[in-house]
Design an enzyme around this catalytic site. Structure first.
Site, PDB file in Angstrom:
ATOM      1  N   LYS A 244     -24.042 -18.790  69.663  1.00 31.91           N
ATOM      2  CA  LYS A 244     -23.177 -19.151  68.417  1.00 31.91           C
ATOM      3  C   LYS A 244     -21.925 -19.620  68.853  1.00 31.91           C
ATOM      4  O   LYS A 244     -21.115 -19.089  69.635  1.00 31.91           O
ATOM      5  CB  LYS A 244     -23.002 -18.115  67.707  1.00 31.91           C
ATOM      6  CG  LYS A 244     -22.040 -18.164  66.475  1.00 31.91           C
ATOM      7  CD  LYS A 244     -21.807 -17.045  65.347  1.00 31.91           C
ATOM      8  CE  LYS A 244     -20.796 -17.141  64.627  1.00 31.91           C
ATOM      9  NZ  LYS A 244     -20.436 -15.868  63.600  1.00 31.91           N
ATOM     10  N   ASP A 249     -13.430 -18.448  63.526  1.00 32.56           N
ATOM     11  CA  ASP A 249     -13.813 -18.036  62.341  1.00 32.56           C
ATOM     12  C   ASP A 249     -12.977 -17.467  61.233  1.00 32.56           C
ATOM     13  O   ASP A 249     -12.603 -16.206  61.480  1.00 32.56           O
ATOM     14  CB  ASP A 249     -15.003 -16.960  62.300  1.00 32.56           C
ATOM     15  CG  ASP A 249     -15.720 -16.590  61.218  1.00 32.56           C
ATOM     16  OD1 ASP A 249     -15.556 -17.497  60.149  1.00 32.56           O
ATOM     17  OD2 ASP A 249     -16.508 -15.777  61.174  1.00 32.56           O
ATOM     18  N   LYS A 256     -11.194 -14.583  55.347  1.00 37.61           N
ATOM     19  CA  LYS A 256     -11.092 -13.156  55.780  1.00 37.61           C
ATOM     20  C   LYS A 256      -9.897 -12.703  55.599  1.00 37.61           C
ATOM     21  O   LYS A 256      -8.691 -13.109  55.917  1.00 37.61           O
ATOM     22  CB  LYS A 256     -11.250 -13.127  57.448  1.00 37.61           C
ATOM     23  CG  LYS A 256     -12.782 -13.502  57.901  1.00 37.61           C
ATOM     24  CD  LYS A 256     -12.870 -13.327  59.537  1.00 37.61           C
ATOM     25  CE  LYS A 256     -14.330 -13.482  59.786  1.00 37.61           C
ATOM     26  NZ  LYS A 256     -15.453 -12.519  59.339  1.00 37.61           N
ATOM     27  N   ASP A 267     -15.517 -15.766  68.402  1.00 41.90           N
ATOM     28  CA  ASP A 267     -16.579 -16.080  67.889  1.00 41.90           C
ATOM     29  C   ASP A 267     -17.553 -17.111  68.217  1.00 41.90           C
ATOM     30  O   ASP A 267     -18.771 -17.453  67.914  1.00 41.90           O
ATOM     31  CB  ASP A 267     -16.404 -16.394  66.167  1.00 41.90           C
ATOM     32  CG  ASP A 267     -17.512 -15.992  65.378  1.00 41.90           C
ATOM     33  OD1 ASP A 267     -18.131 -14.951  65.657  1.00 41.90           O
ATOM     34  OD2 ASP A 267     -17.609 -16.299  64.086  1.00 41.90           O
ATOM     35  N   ASP A 326     -18.530 -17.186  54.875  1.00 39.80           N
ATOM     36  CA  ASP A 326     -18.058 -16.452  56.032  1.00 39.80           C
ATOM     37  C   ASP A 326     -19.503 -15.990  56.889  1.00 39.80           C
ATOM     38  O   ASP A 326     -19.260 -15.498  57.708  1.00 39.80           O
ATOM     39  CB  ASP A 326     -17.376 -15.203  55.848  1.00 39.80           C
ATOM     40  CG  ASP A 326     -16.551 -14.438  56.808  1.00 39.80           C
ATOM     41  OD1 ASP A 326     -16.569 -15.311  58.029  1.00 39.80           O
ATOM     42  OD2 ASP A 326     -16.104 -13.483  56.743  1.00 39.80           O
ATOM     43  N   GLU A 328     -21.133 -18.183  58.513  1.00 37.39           N
ATOM     44  CA  GLU A 328     -21.361 -19.427  58.616  1.00 37.39           C
ATOM     45  C   GLU A 328     -22.121 -19.434  60.064  1.00 37.39           C
ATOM     46  O   GLU A 328     -22.773 -20.566  60.471  1.00 37.39           O
ATOM     47  CB  GLU A 328     -20.051 -19.834  58.956  1.00 37.39           C
ATOM     48  CG  GLU A 328     -19.401 -19.616  60.511  1.00 37.39           C
ATOM     49  CD  GLU A 328     -19.028 -18.111  60.593  1.00 37.39           C
ATOM     50  OE1 GLU A 328     -18.937 -17.470  59.464  1.00 37.39           O
ATOM     51  OE2 GLU A 328     -18.812 -17.758  61.766  1.00 37.39           O
ATOM     52  N   ARG A 330     -25.020 -18.118  61.147  1.00 40.86           N
ATOM     53  CA  ARG A 330     -26.458 -18.345  60.793  1.00 40.86           C
ATOM     54  C   ARG A 330     -26.840 -20.003  60.591  1.00 40.86           C
ATOM     55  O   ARG A 330     -27.951 -20.350  60.850  1.00 40.86           O
ATOM     56  CB  ARG A 330     -26.909 -17.395  60.008  1.00 40.86           C
ATOM     57  CG  ARG A 330     -26.268 -17.486  58.874  1.00 40.86           C
ATOM     58  CD  ARG A 330     -26.673 -16.144  57.749  1.00 40.86           C
ATOM     59  NE  ARG A 330     -25.678 -15.182  58.116  1.00 40.86           N
ATOM     60  CZ  ARG A 330     -25.728 -13.898  57.710  1.00 40.86           C
ATOM     61  NH1 ARG A 330     -26.489 -13.641  56.888  1.00 40.86           N
ATOM     62  NH2 ARG A 330     -24.721 -13.022  58.019  1.00 40.86           N
TER      63      ARG A 330
END
Ligand code: BES
Ligand code: ZN
Ligand code: ZN
Length: 488
Positions: A244, A249, A256, A267, A326, A328, A330
């Site tokens: 990933k 993020d 967030k 991230d 959020d 994201e 996946r």
């Protein structure tokens, strides 16, 4: 930290000495008086893993106790932790060099101690006007370690260093484009093929997940493919490593709140980890054919950002209802997994991702939350290697009931389930794209970045997972070709 091999006599060495003391039977090489040895034995019986310091002004002798008869794995971890203590003590004493010797010590123990020192001595210095102190020089008695062995380990530790640097870098200075360029440059010096897809190419490939997440960003996405294919590879179909690469993020439009955004520069740790593992394998010429697939973008609420209720069509044609922007990671991983399956037919696919807060809530910061589909044997090996290098994996269930939780009313699947079992539904989402390929999912959200120092993992990026996967690849031959399907 420069490590050299040179003879060290603990009796007349002119400098700080670490004495790895695993066996009480022989204390003849300890430069201690009878009284001191008695004192040492009292300390040893109270705590067989203590570090006892003797003042030999202007230097110090650090006796690192351990029990050579205990299981090797325990000893190696204890030695890493003692190394962390010794590094702290040396720095407190404003010392920057030390010699290492011992009594009856085996190379694995010395390597574990050095590993602990290397990991513990790291700090992220590039924005500091005043560089914090570091251990400059470590001399190791060549009785305990061969040059070749040292160099192989140093190449691995160098990859961990770079992984930590990348993960610690803020997005302002490392975005998808510059990270991809950096990987390209490293690959050029190694026997590694690197292909970087820009936005145009990603559009042409119809990677709807990666493009969807990228919509709110001013920076272009990248999709990096690294391939290491040595002539003597033991596997004819590659092992795919997917990571990933969310460079930052914010949560996107589901932004967030408060402090939850802090540390989200980390991230992209999955991508950094997988690139580092592949580079380490190439550095040390492991006989395994590997391909790393690294989707990269940041997740921002820019004016054209993707929104909840959007439906994305992924690389393999699956349609996905976005429930929360959020979730994201996946979405970009789904494209990478589908791309790996279609274009490389890997014999095993592993992903690493800082995927869910739920994984952290489930097992804390002491290991990786892992899941698998059709990969019993390699998973078993990975678990063993995790215990060995002390980067452990804990398996969460992957029962078929969880599949129900990500079914969508408007699309094939949706990107979030319910509030329960969040780490598992995230894994299930990814497993959909792996299809029948043996698949292992590693959720590294709890371990990729430590808010405060945890043993020899210093505060910030850890590089956790590189030693795990590298040691797995080193021993992979054992399980090759023995994958059995799991019934879920
Ligand atoms: N990057 C986060 C997961 C994360 C959380 C990593 C904490 C490291 C520390 C991920 O993209 C995320 O935001 N996940 C959401 C999913 C939810 C919206 C279903 C989460 O875990 O809250
Ligand atoms: Zn997120
Ligand atoms: Zn994320």
């Amino acid at each position: 930290m420069r490590i050299t091999l040179e003879p060290i006599s603990s009796k007349d060495y002119e400098g700080n000495v670490v004495f790895l003391y695993g066996n009480e039977v022989s204390d003849r090489n300890l430069p201690l008086s009878k009284k001191e040895i008695e004192w040492l034995k009292v300390r040893r019986s109270a705590d067989s893993y203590s570090v006892v310091v003797f003042d030999r002004l202007p230097y110090h002798l650090f006796v690192v106790n351990f029990d050579a008869d205990s299981p090797a794995v325990d000893n190696q971890e204890k030695l890493r932790r003692s190394a962390d203590k010794v590094v702290s003590m040396l720095k407190d004493m404003k010392q920057d060099s030390v010699g290492i010797t011992g009594e009856g010590t085996i190379p694995e123990e010395v390597v574990a101690f050095l590993e602990g020192m290397m990991l513990s001595d790291y700090s992220f210095d590039r924005y500091k006007n005043e560089t914090p102190s570091h251990i400059e020089h470590v001399a190791v008695d060549p009785i305990y370690l061969k040059q070749e062995e040292l160099e192989r380990n140093e190449r691995l530790w160098n990859r961990i260093y770079w992984c930590r640097e990348w993960v610690n870098m803020p997005v302002a200075d490392l975005n998808a484009e510059s990270f991809a360029a950096e990987l390209e440059e490293i690959a050029r010096d190694l026997n590694v093929k690197c292909t970087v897809f820009d936005k145009k190419k990603i559009e042409a490939l119809r990677m709807g997940g990666l493009l969807g997440v990228n919509k709110g960003s001013v920076d272009e996405p990248r999709f990096v493919v690294l391939e290491y294919c040595p002539d003597n590879a033991i596997n004819s179909r590659p092992i795919a490593l997917v990571g990933k690469g969310v460079m930052y993020d914010t949560g996107g439009l589901n932004i967030k709140p408060d402090d939850y955004m802090r540390e989200m520069k980390s991230d992209m740790a999955g991508a950094a980890t997988m690139a580092s593992v592949l580079f380490a394998a190439a550095d040390n010429q492991l006989p395994v054919h590997l391909v790393a697939l690294l989707p990269m973008t940041d997740n921002r609420p820019g004016f054209n950002a993707y929104a909840a209720d959007d439906v994305l069509t992924m690389y393999d044609g699956t349609t996905v209802e976005v429930v929360n922007t959020d979730a994201e990671g996946r979405l970009i991983l789904a494209d990478a997994i589908a791309y790996a399956v279609r274009n490389y037919e890997p014999e095993l696919l592993i992903d690493a991702a800082t995927l869910t807060g739920a994984a952290v809530r489930a097992i804390g910061t002491y290991g990786i939350a892992a899941m698998q589909q059709n990969a019993d044997n390699p998973f078993h090996l990975l678990k063993i290697m995790g215990n060995q290098v002390y980067e452990r994996i804990a398996e969460l269930p992957f029962w078929r009931e969880y599949d129900e939780l990500i079914k969508s009313d408007v699309a094939d699947i949706k990107n979030c389930g319910i509030s329960q079992a969040g780490a598992i539904t995230a894994g299930k989402f990814l497993a959909h794209f792996a299809k029948t390929t043996p698949y292992i999912h590693l959720d590294i959200a709890g371990v990729a970045f430590f808010s405060k120092k945890q043993e020899y993992y210093t505060c910030g990026a850890s590089g956790y997972g590189i030693r795990l996967l590298y040691s797995f690849l080193q021993t992979y031959e054992v399980t090759k070709g023995e994958h059995q399907p799991t019934v879920s």
